[in-house]
Design a protein around this motif. Structure first.
Motif, short mmCIF file in Angstrom:
data_model
loop_
_atom_site.label_atom_id
_atom_site.label_comp_id
_atom_site.label_asym_id
_atom_site.label_seq_id
_atom_site.Cartn_x
_atom_site.Cartn_y
_atom_site.Cartn_z
N UNK A 192 38.07 41.64 16.70
CA UNK A 192 37.74 40.23 16.21
C UNK A 192 36.98 39.43 17.33
N UNK A 193 36.71 40.07 18.40
CA UNK A 193 36.06 39.53 19.67
C UNK A 193 34.69 39.48 19.69
N UNK A 194 34.12 38.50 20.66
CA UNK A 194 32.70 38.83 20.90
C UNK A 194 32.56 39.89 21.69
N UNK A 195 31.31 40.46 21.58
CA UNK A 195 30.74 41.69 22.69
C UNK A 195 31.26 41.51 24.07
N UNK A 196 30.82 40.38 24.67
CA UNK A 196 31.36 40.35 25.85
C UNK A 196 32.74 40.08 26.23
N UNK A 197 33.25 39.38 25.31
CA UNK A 197 34.78 39.33 25.60
C UNK A 197 35.44 40.84 25.37
N UNK A 198 34.87 41.42 24.27
CA UNK A 198 35.50 42.90 24.10
C UNK A 198 35.43 43.88 25.37
N UNK A 199 34.34 43.68 26.10
CA UNK A 199 34.40 44.29 27.22
C UNK A 199 35.40 43.96 28.28
N UNK A 200 35.64 42.54 28.74
CA UNK A 200 36.62 42.02 29.15
C UNK A 200 37.98 42.44 29.04
N UNK A 201 38.31 42.56 27.58
CA UNK A 201 39.68 42.84 27.09
C UNK A 201 39.87 44.24 27.28
N UNK A 202 38.72 45.15 27.03
CA UNK A 202 38.95 46.86 27.35
C UNK A 202 39.04 46.83 28.73
N UNK A 203 38.45 46.22 29.68
CA UNK A 203 38.58 46.41 31.25
C UNK A 203 40.10 46.21 31.54
N UNK A 204 40.52 44.88 30.98
CA UNK A 204 41.84 44.34 31.31
C UNK A 204 42.74 45.39 30.72
N UNK A 205 42.74 46.16 29.65
CA UNK A 205 43.76 46.97 29.41
C UNK A 205 43.71 48.13 30.14
N UNK A 206 42.47 48.62 30.62
CA UNK A 206 42.35 49.65 31.55
C UNK A 206 43.18 49.63 32.67
N UNK A 207 42.72 48.26 33.28
CA UNK A 207 43.68 47.72 34.55
C UNK A 207 45.15 47.82 34.51
N UNK A 208 45.49 47.16 33.42
CA UNK A 208 47.06 47.11 33.01
C UNK A 208 47.68 48.43 32.96
N UNK A 209 46.82 49.30 32.40
CA UNK A 209 47.42 50.70 32.30
C UNK A 209 47.63 51.36 33.61
N UNK A 210 46.76 51.18 34.53
CA UNK A 210 46.52 51.78 35.92
C UNK A 210 47.80 51.21 36.52
N UNK A 211 48.10 49.90 36.31
CA UNK A 211 48.95 49.19 37.30
C UNK A 211 50.23 49.61 37.12
#
Ligand SMILES: Nc1ncnc2c1ncn2[C@@H]1O[C@H](COP(=O)(O)OP(=O)(O)OP(=O)(O)O)[C@@H](O)[C@H]1O
Ligand SMILES: Nc1ncnc2c1ncn2[C@@H]1O[C@H](COP(=O)(O)OP(=O)(O)O)[C@@H](O)[C@H]1O
Ligand code: SF4
Ligand SMILES: [Mg+2]
Ligand SMILES: [Mg+2]
Lengths: 288, 358
Positions: free
Chosen positions: A195-214
């Protein structure tokens, strides 16, 4: 079709689903509801997810992805089948027995508008479970919530605001903070960026990625954008008509699909490159 | 690329000129917090058989543009300027009754949110039947029902004969959207405005819907305005593209202009953040930092300035939507950088993208 993890860790899979079935009755009749048939939303699926791994779930609309997530989480009562979390059977547990498990397994929803209570402040939304599960209260609760807000890219000052004051991307961050509040091990993300904008999608995907690592999180990630699923997943399971038709390494499934349905699904993904997509259309046109 | 496909019939509105012409469209809303200029000067023309894509983030004014074309933003708190002509016929000055006729026959609109546009208390079939019969009252109930089943089948609802009797909540999200599209197509319009019609759909249905729209474009000369934030979808079907940001068009050109010679850093960011199945996956998705601006508080000068890694002194002035490439007067953009600089700056590891500010 169970595919015991290719990157399997010593302790066995975190989640093991075997022959999970969820049927919905179809009722008919004007005065008396008669069950005439069943929608086989999830029709005997098996898969496993290892700790720290992301399993992507793709498939057409109505193929049963959301129902599968909800049945695994016991938000819907499965018709039959087994769901083991850390080796413990959870299918058929009572609400009370499930309660401690809610700390371990969480869900992030597609619709960042509908999934947040509009009358509650952000601090309450994120902190509610901490309070209910008696993990923190008072000042410690507030500090913990503020930390979470910061961690997902919001600011502690957002604590007293209401959801409608936020954009879609920010609301999704609130949803993520809420899901992470209890420190879960397994997070189901059902179309978290659709449901998110393309530019925001990338931000959220990157956030989920970082949270997973941490935090060493394990994800089951549902999305209809196969490009996004491939980006975030280690393995992908493909669903069709309530069944899993193919499971494999993400790149393998995307580059060398084995199943006919997977091939069809991939062929339909638009290529964001006009020359490539014209070439593909011409190839499709000349071959049939 | 704006040429009409050979198969398209001539526009019905006899005289010369485009099928649809939007000129200097501006839409403002008075809100509690102040005036919102949701659309600030949009211009385009649309020919039969053509697909114009409008892309941009939420709040950039795409839906308000589309809704204003068919008169759906008229209200005491809105202020509309500019002109919308359908086959030369001005729509902005028409009465609500006249407009309803246009909406019922010449222009169809498919909305973004299928749940709010489907009525939960009637079956999907009944709603399509009503739409068909409202458009053409000479069609009987039973043949309208047959058409409804056919349309549902055409938009990819399996077992349409049975599911026509379902209520909206018994459909999955994607199926509800398909039902909406079926309803829009029932009108056989000459202009189709599709506001994020495939955003909630999975790829196979999306591809079917796009091909359906394309078929209608070719066979009936249907002109389409396609609003989307998915550049993959744009690449598949559009002839021309408008990129909107903060209520303004920031770049406008042919499909190939936008994908292969994009001039605005916002367009680079959109192109850069795409995932591609036909290329190796990058470790991290390149992202545009920050969030879209609030229309209540637009940045001074170039609206993209707070998110733009390339901003410089001149960006404090508002750049006009001008042709900046001497060889291509129809490719316009709102960025002060020189074309030479742009070509250098947009190149990141061999691909077009927006550098992340450090
Ligand atoms: N409460 C319900 N009652 C009856 N049928 C249902 C119910 N919930 C889901 N279904 C049906 O179950 C099937 C699977 O639905 P589900 O929502 O799991 O699909 P999905 O794969 O998540 O689709 P989408 O991509 O559109 O979200 C569909 O045929 C749907 O109509
Ligand atoms: N009726 C209205 N009253 C006030 N503001 C509105 C109204 N309709 C839309 N807006 C505002 O206009 C802007 C553009 O909205 P919209 O066209 O829906 O964006 P999108 O590009 O996502 O389709 C947004 O800031 C929105 O909040
Ligand atoms: S005008 Fe300036 S701030 Fe705006 S996009 Fe161009 S370089 Fe960036
Ligand atoms: Mg779903
Ligand atoms: Mg919109």
């Amino acid at each position: 079709m169970s595919d015991v993890g290719s990157t399997s860790t010593a302790g066995g899979p975190l989640l093991e689903v075997t022959d999970l079935v969820k049927h919905f009755p179809i009722k008919s009749g004007l005065l008396i509801d008669r069950e005439v048939d069943q929608v086989r939303a999830v029709d005997g699926i098996s898969f496993s997810v290892n700790k720290g791994e992301t399993l992507g779930l793709v498939g057409e609309s109505g193929s049963g992805k959301s129902t599968a997530c909800r049945a695994v989480l016991q938000l819907l009562k499965p018709t039959s089948g087994s769901v083991k979390f850390e080796g413990q059977e959870i299918a058929g547990l009572s609400r009370r027995e499930l309660r401690p498990l809610r700390r371990e397994m969480q869900m992030i929803f597609q619709d960042p508008y509908a999934s947040l209570n509009p009358r509650k402040r952000v601090g309450q939304i994120v902190g509610d479970q901490l309070k209910i599960q008696k993990v923190a209260s008072g000042k410690a609760l507030r500090t913990r919530v503020e930390e979470l807000l910061e961690r997902v890219g919001l600011s502690p000052e957002h604590y007293n605001r209401f959801p409608h004051e936020f954009s879609g991307g920010q609301r999704q961050r609130i949803g993520i903070a809420r899901a992470l509040a209890l420190g879960p091990k397994l997070v189901f993300c059902d179309e978290p960026v659709s449901a998110l904008d393309v530019s925001i999608q990338a931000q959220i995907v990157n956030l989920l990625d970082d949270l997973q690592d941490e935090m060493g999180l394990t994800y089951v990630f549902v999305a209809h954008d196969i490009g996004v699923v491939r980006h975030i997943s280690d393995r992908i399971a493909v669903m069709n008509h309530g069944k899993i038709v193919e499971t494999g390494e993400a790149d393998q499934v995307c580059e060398h699909p084995r199943d006919a349905y997977t091939k069809k699904l991939l062929a339909a993904v638009p290529i964001p490159d006009p020359r490539e997509s014209r070439a593909r259309r011409e190839r499709a046109g000349t071959t049939g | 690329m704006s040429a009409t496909p050979e198969t398209a019939p001539a526009p019905s509105g006899a005289g010369a000129g485009p099928l649809l012409a939007v000129e200097n469209l501006r839409v403002g809303f008075a809100t509690e917090d102040g005036r919102v200029q949701a659309v600030d000067g949009v211009n385009f023309e649309l020919e039969p058989g053509e697909v114009l894509a409008i892309v941009g983030e939420s709040g950039s004014g795409k839906s308000v543009t589309a809704q204003t074309i068919i008169g759906l933003t008229r209200s005491p708190n809105s202020h509309i300027e500019g002109s919308v002509r359908l086959s030369g016929d001005e729509l902005t000055t028409k009465s609500e009754r006249e407009l309803q006729k246009v909406r019922g026959s010449k222009i169809a609109m498919i909305f973004q949110d299928p749940m709010t546009s489907l009525n939960p208390v009637y079956t999907v079939g009944k709603q399509i039947v009503e739409a068909i019969r409202a458009h053409d009252s000479s069609i009987g109930r039973s043949s309208a029902r047959e058409q409804a089943v056919e349309l549902l089948g055409a938009v990819g609802i399996p077992d349409a004969e049975r599911r026509v009797n379902d209520y909206p909540h018994e459909f999955s999200g994607g199926m509800r959207q398909r039902a909406m599209i079926a309803m829009g197509l029932a009108l056989e319009p000459s202009v189709l405005i599709a506001d994020e019609p495939t955003t909630a759909l999975d790829v196979t249905i999306q591809a079917q819907i796009l091909h359906l729209i394309q078929d209608l474009n070719r066979s009936r000369g249907l002109a389409t305005i396609l609003i989307t934030h998915d550049l993959g979808v744009v690449a598949e079907v559009a002839d021309r593209v408008l990129v909107m940001y903060g209520g303004k068009v920031v770049e406008q050109g042919t499909l190939d202009d936008i994908f292969y010679d994009p001039q605005h850093p916002y367009t680079w960011g959109l192109l850069g953040s795409l995932t591609r199945l036909d290329q190796p996956r990058p470790h991290r998705l390149p992202q545009i930092s920050g969030a879209p601006p609030s229309l209540l508080n637009l940045p001074k000068g170039c609206a993209f300035r707070p998110r733009c890694p390339h901003e410089f002194g001149k960006c404090k002035e508002v750049p006009g939507l001008d042709p900046r490439l001497p060889e291509d007067p129809n490719h316009r953009d709102r960025c002060w950088l020189e074309p030479e600089q742009k070509r250098k700056l947009r190149e990141i590891e061999g691909r077009i993208g927006l550098e992340e500010p450090t």
